[in-house]
Design an enzyme around this catalytic site. Sequence first.
Site, PDB file in Angstrom:
ATOM      1  N   HIS A  12       0.837  -1.206   0.000  1.00 51.37           N
ATOM      2  CA  HIS A  12       0.000   0.000   0.000  1.00 51.37           C
ATOM      3  C   HIS A  12       0.872   1.257   0.000  1.00 51.37           C
ATOM      4  CE1 HIS A  12      -3.029  -2.663   2.350  1.00 51.37           C
ATOM      5  NE2 HIS A  12      -3.558  -2.467   1.160  1.00 51.37           N
ATOM      6  N   LYS A  34     -15.119  -8.691   5.199  1.00 55.73           N
ATOM      7  CA  LYS A  34     -13.923  -9.241   5.845  1.00 55.73           C
ATOM      8  C   LYS A  34     -14.010  -9.041   7.361  1.00 55.73           C
ATOM      9  CE  LYS A  34     -10.866  -8.059   1.951  1.00 55.73           C
ATOM     10  NZ  LYS A  34      -9.724  -7.212   1.543  1.00 55.73           N
ATOM     11  N   ARG A  36      -2.192  -5.944  -8.318  1.00 52.23           N
ATOM     12  CA  ARG A  36      -1.127  -6.916  -8.108  1.00 52.23           C
ATOM     13  C   ARG A  36      -1.052  -7.932  -9.233  1.00 52.23           C
ATOM     14  NH1 ARG A  36      -3.268  -7.545  -2.136  1.00 52.23           N
ATOM     15  NH2 ARG A  36      -5.060  -6.947  -3.379  1.00 52.23           N
ATOM     16  N   SER A  41      -2.917  -7.673   2.908  1.00 50.65           N
ATOM     17  CA  SER A  41      -3.163  -7.593   4.354  1.00 50.65           C
ATOM     18  C   SER A  41      -3.501  -8.988   4.895  1.00 50.65           C
ATOM     19  CB  SER A  41      -4.316  -6.635   4.638  1.00 50.65           C
ATOM     20  OG  SER A  41      -3.995  -5.341   4.198  1.00 50.65           O
TER      21      SER A  41
END
Length: 166
Positions: A19, A43, A92, A130
Amino acid sequence: MKNITVVCPGSFDPVTKGHIDIIKRASQMFEKIIVVVMPNATKTPSFTVEERVDLLRRTAGAIENVEVDCYNGLLANYMRKKDASAIVKGLRAMSDFEYEFQMALTNKKLYPEADTFFLAANSENMYLSSSIVKLVGSMGGDISDFVPEEIYEDIKLRLSGKEDKK
Ligand code: ADP
């Protein structure tokens, strides 16, 4: 680039070196960057929104033209409120693409004044998320290469489950 305000939205639970790389690069391209923590109902978080904002302020917040905020609502409404002109996101791999493309088109529909810019992840951070930090940290693995040094101890302690319980 242009004299515009952009937002970098995400759950940042917690912020990773991936990030930070995207935020730093965006800060060199645009006049003002607002990093906005958005709770992600799908999440289960390890850090509260306030904690995530604090971790971001201690890292990305050190960059002169970066501001950190949080918002519980539609990104389009937040952008309108802040008069922001674009969204910057990191990509990504192809696996990110479908979801991010869908979000970009949805945001364009809800707030046509704004565009989404995608920055390719740095090759070193391609695998980093994360969730990976949480997985490795919760099992006592070394996360020092994954998260900024200034907040490493705090993240390690939380994920290890060894904090003093009040
Ligand atoms: P995560 O998938 O790690 O939970 P977030 O929802 O916080 O990420 O993501 C916010 C933004 O940061 C998204 O655009 C995401 O693609 C991007 N991002 C996350 N990890 C990386 C990384 N390692 N490199 C580049 N961009 C990343």
